[in-house]
Every structure is written in structure tokens, then in C-alpha cells.
Scaffold this motif. Structure first.
Motif, PDB file in Angstrom:
ATOM      1  N   GLU A   1      18.406   5.117   3.912  1.00 55.79           N
ATOM      2  CA  GLU A   1      18.298   5.731   2.591  1.00 55.79           C
ATOM      3  C   GLU A   1      16.916   5.459   2.009  1.00 55.79           C
ATOM      4  OE1 GLU A   1      20.397   6.788  -1.376  1.00 55.79           O
ATOM      5  OE2 GLU A   1      21.277   6.730   0.601  1.00 55.79           O
ATOM      6  N   PHE A   2      16.399   6.431   1.301  1.00 55.54           N
ATOM      7  CA  PHE A   2      15.146   6.274   0.583  1.00 55.54           C
ATOM      8  C   PHE A   2      15.396   6.622  -0.868  1.00 55.54           C
ATOM      9  CE2 PHE A   2      13.952   6.675   4.921  1.00 55.54           C
ATOM     10  CZ  PHE A   2      12.841   5.867   5.060  1.00 55.54           C
ATOM     11  N   GLY A   3      14.955   5.757  -1.779  1.00 55.86           N
ATOM     12  CA  GLY A   3      15.133   5.989  -3.200  1.00 55.86           C
ATOM     13  C   GLY A   3      13.818   5.820  -3.931  1.00 55.86           C
ATOM     14  N   HIS A   4      13.760   6.330  -5.149  1.00 51.31           N
ATOM     15  CA  HIS A   4      12.535   6.218  -5.941  1.00 51.31           C
ATOM     16  C   HIS A   4      12.310   4.784  -6.377  1.00 51.31           C
ATOM     17  CE1 HIS A   4      11.162  10.328  -6.298  1.00 51.31           C
ATOM     18  NE2 HIS A   4      12.444  10.682  -6.311  1.00 51.31           N
ATOM     19  N   SER A   5      11.071   4.360  -6.284  1.00 51.32           N
ATOM     20  CA  SER A   5      10.682   3.017  -6.685  1.00 51.32           C
ATOM     21  C   SER A   5       9.478   3.118  -7.609  1.00 51.32           C
ATOM     22  CB  SER A   5      10.316   2.179  -5.462  1.00 51.32           C
ATOM     23  OG  SER A   5       9.763   0.954  -5.859  1.00 51.32           O
ATOM     24  N   THR A   6       9.516   2.321  -8.667  1.00 57.18           N
ATOM     25  CA  THR A   6       8.365   2.283  -9.574  1.00 57.18           C
ATOM     26  C   THR A   6       7.600   0.970  -9.412  1.00 57.18           C
ATOM     27  OG1 THR A   6       9.774   1.424 -11.333  1.00 57.18           O
ATOM     28  CG2 THR A   6       9.411   3.814 -11.272  1.00 57.18           C
ATOM     29  N   ALA A   7       7.939   0.213  -8.358  1.00 54.93           N
ATOM     30  CA  ALA A   7       7.252  -1.056  -8.120  1.00 54.93           C
ATOM     31  C   ALA A   7       5.760  -0.812  -7.896  1.00 54.93           C
ATOM     32  CB  ALA A   7       7.857  -1.754  -6.905  1.00 54.93           C
ATOM     33  N   GLY A   8       4.960  -1.688  -8.405  1.00 60.80           N
ATOM     34  CA  GLY A   8       3.517  -1.590  -8.231  1.00 60.80           C
ATOM     35  C   GLY A   8       2.878  -0.470  -9.039  1.00 60.80           C
ATOM     36  N   GLY A   9       3.608   0.042 -10.045  1.00 63.51           N
ATOM     37  CA  GLY A   9       3.042   1.059 -10.926  1.00 63.51           C
ATOM     38  C   GLY A   9       3.114   2.474 -10.386  1.00 63.51           C
ATOM     39  N   GLY A  10       3.621   2.650  -9.185  1.00 67.70           N
ATOM     40  CA  GLY A  10       3.709   4.000  -8.619  1.00 67.70           C
ATOM     41  C   GLY A  10       5.124   4.562  -8.720  1.00 67.70           C
ATOM     42  N   ASN A  11       5.257   5.793  -8.301  1.00 67.67           N
ATOM     43  CA  ASN A  11       6.572   6.428  -8.252  1.00 67.67           C
ATOM     44  C   ASN A  11       6.700   7.048  -6.867  1.00 67.67           C
ATOM     45  OD1 ASN A  11       9.038   7.517  -8.779  1.00 67.67           O
ATOM     46  ND2 ASN A  11       8.288   9.101 -10.146  1.00 67.67           N
TER      47      ASN A  11
END
Length: 114
Positions: free
Chosen positions: A36-46
Motif C-alpha cells: 500500500e502507498f499512502g500520502h505522507s506530509t513528512a519532511g514538508g512534502g506531499n
């Protein structure tokens, strides 16, 4: 008849399954490992990041059981106060169920044979 699909964190799957084992009307649970791949906002990105999830599938005979199963999944799969990526639950109506072993159909096909 209803099908409940739940996408939960791999680390929470056993906890959810233990909870579902206590629900009347749950005769089996399919567990499907996912890439599975989900959206991540880690590190300031999307961006999309890989997440370790499993899909649980449960079929039940009636609406009340579908609500109970959904509630147990949400309760057991939620981490602490809830976090993004805990997963989701989807509930669908089933048109037909057939037990291959004896040809029994619909609600009766979802119960334990014998």
C-alpha cells in the motif's frame, strides 16, 4: 448480506481479528497482505510513501452485524487517539452468496455448515 472490507495497519491486524472473533455471526475473516502507498506530509512534502497494511474481509448476514463488525474494527484498529494512516472500513451490500461445498445460498451460506 454485507461485506466489510477494512484496511488496517499490519501491526494492528491481530488485535482486530481477536476482537472480531468475539462477534456473533462472524464465521471467517480473510486477511490479505498489501503493498500500500499512502500520502505522507513528512519532511514538508506531499508524496506517496509505502505503508505496511493488510486488508481484512468479513461477510455477514444482516445490517446489524455489519454495524457491529465495523464498530469493532474501528475500535481495535485505532492507534491511541487516532492517527493518519490508521486505515478505513468499507461496507457493501452483497447480491448473492453461495457456499461451494453444498450449494447453499445467501444468508444461510454465510453461517457455519452443519
Amino acid at each position: 448480506m454485507y461485506e466489510i472490507k477494512a484496511y488496517v495497519r499490519e501491526t494492528m491486524a491481530e488485535h482486530v481479528i481477536d476482537g472480531l472473533a468475539e462477534v456473533p455471526g462472524v464465521t471467517s475473516i480473510a486477511v490479505v497482505p498489501l503493498s500500500e502507498f499512502g500520502h505522507s506530509t513528512a519532511g514538508g512534502g506531499n508524496h506517496l510513501a509505502k505503508v505496511r497494511m493488510v486488508k481484512l474481509e468479513v461477510d455477514v448476514a444482516d445490517e446489524a452485524s455489519a454495524w457491529e463488525v465495523s464498530g469493532v474494527i474501528v475500535e481495535k484498529a485505532r492507534t491511541q487517539d487516532g492517527h493518519p494512516g490508521d486505515g478505513k472500513v468499507l461496507v457493501s451490500r452483497l447480491v448473492r452468496a453461495i457456499r461451494i461445498e453444498d450449494g447453499v445460498v445467501d444468508e444461510e451460506a454465510l453461517s457455519r455448515p452443519g
